[in-house]
Design a protein around this motif. Structure first.
Motif, PDB file in Angstrom:
ATOM      1  N   CYS A 104       0.751  -1.078   0.073  1.00 51.21           N
ATOM      2  CA  CYS A 104       0.100   0.050   0.062  1.00 51.21           C
ATOM      3  C   CYS A 104       0.742   1.222  -0.078  1.00 51.21           C
ATOM      4  N   ARG A 121      -1.800   1.937  11.088  1.00 51.41           N
ATOM      5  CA  ARG A 121      -2.111   2.989  10.320  1.00 51.41           C
ATOM      6  C   ARG A 121      -1.997   4.334  11.323  1.00 51.41           C
ATOM      7  N   GLY A 138      -1.921   4.832   3.232  1.00 52.24           N
ATOM      8  CA  GLY A 138      -2.805   3.542   3.408  1.00 52.24           C
ATOM      9  C   GLY A 138      -3.638   3.351   2.126  1.00 52.24           C
ATOM     10  N   GLU A 139      -3.423   4.268   1.101  1.00 52.36           N
ATOM     11  CA  GLU A 139      -4.395   3.935  -0.064  1.00 52.36           C
ATOM     12  C   GLU A 139      -3.481   2.846  -0.862  1.00 52.36           C
ATOM     13  N   ASP A 140      -4.358   2.576  -1.906  1.00 53.65           N
ATOM     14  CA  ASP A 140      -3.956   1.510  -2.969  1.00 53.65           C
ATOM     15  C   ASP A 140      -2.829   1.852  -3.626  1.00 53.65           C
ATOM     16  N   LEU A 163      -5.721  -1.530   5.642  1.00 54.56           N
ATOM     17  CA  LEU A 163      -5.015  -0.855   4.664  1.00 54.56           C
ATOM     18  C   LEU A 163      -5.355  -1.175   3.366  1.00 54.56           C
ATOM     19  N   GLY A 164      -4.969  -0.308   2.415  1.00 52.09           N
ATOM     20  CA  GLY A 164      -5.201  -0.614   0.906  1.00 52.09           C
ATOM     21  C   GLY A 164      -4.616  -1.481   0.424  1.00 52.09           C
ATOM     22  N   GLY A 165      -4.710  -1.560  -0.921  1.00 55.73           N
ATOM     23  CA  GLY A 165      -3.854  -2.785  -1.789  1.00 55.73           C
ATOM     24  C   GLY A 165      -3.918  -4.055  -1.178  1.00 55.73           C
ATOM     25  N   SER A 166      -2.787  -4.509  -1.096  1.00 52.95           N
ATOM     26  CA  SER A 166      -2.844  -5.994  -0.451  1.00 52.95           C
ATOM     27  C   SER A 166      -2.202  -6.069   0.820  1.00 52.95           C
ATOM     28  N   ALA A 167      -2.267  -4.764   1.427  1.00 54.13           N
ATOM     29  CA  ALA A 167      -1.578  -4.700   2.661  1.00 54.13           C
ATOM     30  C   ALA A 167      -2.348  -5.544   4.033  1.00 54.13           C
ATOM     31  N   GLU A 176       6.309   4.063  -1.301  1.00 51.98           N
ATOM     32  CA  GLU A 176       5.683   2.739  -1.509  1.00 51.98           C
ATOM     33  C   GLU A 176       6.013   1.845  -0.392  1.00 51.98           C
TER      34      GLU A 176
END
Ligand code: FAD
Length: 468
Positions: free
Chosen positions: A315, A366, A319-321, A354-358, A383
């Motif tokens: 992420c 966070r 915290g975003e994708d 959290l975003g993405g694959s986190a 990143e």
């Protein structure tokens, strides 16, 4: 005499262990810097880990305080020149006030807060010492004693402080201990695995099955969690004293001991580290939950995966994708954060996505990421390729106002029953609770058991600690 070592974790290290994330980032349990007061300790480490450049990196201590959106070199009192004019005046006036008041003060300060005022004055107290110490200890400074700081109240060098302000000079002098060493591989935990490897393997037992759940001092047995019992003649215990006192029916004493818990949050980041030679950094303000951050990738190249290895971005720091979930190359760097927790200072463990694959992490992770952006340690779009979190129930033994009265009664009482309770939480004295002290508390307790030799570290921290 045969000795056996029992440990509920899978390997040696205790609070001085090192964990590895699935992505290959190493994290100690907070910033562990070796500052030895003992030749025995130094020689043991050289024997176990080796000596020279292959075994150790030598690092210059570069340390700053993040305050009002800027880095102030450490020690704070020598670097007031980095502050705004108004804060400079407040701090210097406070130092002068403290020096005058200290010269005529009667008796010792009653608590840590009074000690801070006498040593540094109200300016530095309000700007740095009070808020920073609350963040570290998670206990108000008025509830802490100051005996652990040494007998004498060492005042600030007012002339040096004024001189540095007038000449607008950065003064990060650390005296003779301007460098420290860190293992080239395996982190701090690698040291203690190497020390354990020097000892007979058949006398060391590790794993959850070795969890002691009670001690019977009359029968001289310990009981494990599956009900097994083990007899002893003499027991050296590093189990937190507040726990063992409870087992031994001394809740009255146990409740006089206080501790804080510590959260370790680690992040692995793609890119080149933007923090140069910085080692560890202090954060007194409330723009982040952590009190200290270590630029852990700076300590050893092997604390991070090699730059050529491919990792996906989990992420972004906010915290975003991420833009893509594809694995790409480094380089990588890492930060390790410490956050304290107590009844006075709760920490949120609420599940937070959290975003993405986190994935899902405790809320404190966070909050730490947001704090790292606020304090300019990372950028919002940095990143994040690895995340680590661990909560240590017993993190810091608090030098509380009532501590010494409890220790004076509890430690001799246990010793009379054949139990030498020693170590960071075994003997609960923060002033002798670093790695070198804890090791020597063990060594000296064995000498005491075998030969009746005095336990210098336990009894006389004020003799041991001034030694270089
Ligand atoms: C945040 C933080 C920062 C630190 N920074 C530094 C530093 O900069 N420099 C430095 O030198 N030191 C530092 N230390 C201190 C260092 O980690 C300790 O000195 C050292 O780990 C203490 O060793 P110990 O054996 O006394 O206790 P511990 O490390 O607490 O070991 C006790 C062991 O007993 C085991 N145990 C407990 N209960 C049971 C049970 N019921 N049954 C079986 N086994 C049990 C535990 O699993 C543990 O392994 C730091 C510690 C922390 C938490």
């Amino acid at each position: 005499m045969a000795a056996n070592g029992i440990e509920k974790a899978e390997e040696a290290g205790g609070l001085a262990c090192t964990d590895v994330t699935p992505e290959g980032f190493l994290f100690d349990m907070g910033g562990h810097v070796i500052f030895s007061h003992y030749q025995y300790f130094d020689e043991l480490l050289d024997t176990a880990v080796g000596s020279g450049k292959d075994a150790w990196n030598t690092l210059e201590r570069v340390s700053y305080v993040w305050l009002k959106n800027r880095w102030v070199a450490y020690p704070f009192q020598n670097n007031i020149s980095a502050l705004d004019k108004e804060d400079q005046i407040r701090c210097l006036a406070g130092c002068v006030e403290a020096k005058v008041a200290n010269a005529v003060a009667q008796g010792k300060p009653a608590n840590f807060d009074e000690w801070i005022l006498r040593v540094m004055g109200p300016g530095i107290a309000d700007l740095f010492m009070r808020p920073y110490n609350f963040k570290v200890w998670a206990v108000p400074t008025t509830l802490m004693q100051c005996e652990w700081l040494g007998e004498r109240v060492a005042t600030v060098d007012v002339e040096r402080a004024i001189n540095n302000v007038i000449h607008n000079k950065e003064d990060a002098g650390w005296g003779p201990n301007a460098v420290f060493r860190f293992p080239t591989e395996g982190g701090t935990g690698g040291i203690w695995k190497a020390v354990a490897a020097l000892l007979p393997a058949e006398r060391q037992r590790y794993g959850p099955a070795q969890t002691v759940t009670s001690i019977d001092k009359a029968a001289k047995t310990v009981t494990f969690r599956d009900g097994r019992k083990l007899a002893y003649d003499t027991l050296i215990s590093t189990i937190p004293l507040d726990i063992s006192l409870g087992w031994l029916g001394r809740d009255d004493l146990a409740k006089g001991l206080q501790y804080s818990s510590t959260h370790i949050v680690g992040i692995g980041i793609r890119g080149k580290c933007p923090h140069g030679l910085k080692c560890w950094l202090y954060f007194p303000e409330d723009d982040c939950p952590f009190y200290r951050t270590t630029v852990f990738s700076h300590y050893a190249a092997k604390n991070c995966p090699e730059g050529g290895s491919k990792l996906p971005t989990l992420c972004l720091a906010n915290g975003e994708d991420p833009a893509s979930g594809e694995a790409t190359e480094g380089p990588y760097w890492s930060l390790m954060f410490e956050i304290s927790e107590s009844q006075y200072k709760p920490v949120s463990m609420k599940d937070t996505k959290l975003g993405g694959s986190a994935g899902t992490w405790p809320e404190i992770v966070r909050e730490t990421l947001i704090g790292a952006i606020n304090t300019k340690l990372v950028e919002a779009g940095s990143e994040i390729v690895s995340i680590y979190h661990r909560r240590l129930e017993h993190g810091y033994p608090t030098p509380s106002v009532g501590r010494d009265a409890v220790l004076k009664q509890a430690l001799p009482e246990l010793k009379a029953a054949g139990i030498w309770s020693r170590g960071r939480f075994g003997s609960y004295k923060y002033e002798v609770a670093n790695q070198d002290h804890s090791l020597m508390l063990g060594v000296e307790s064995v000498d005491n058991i075998l030969f009746g030799t005095q336990e210098l570290t336990l009894e006389y921290p004020n003799i041991v600690n001034p030694r270089k």
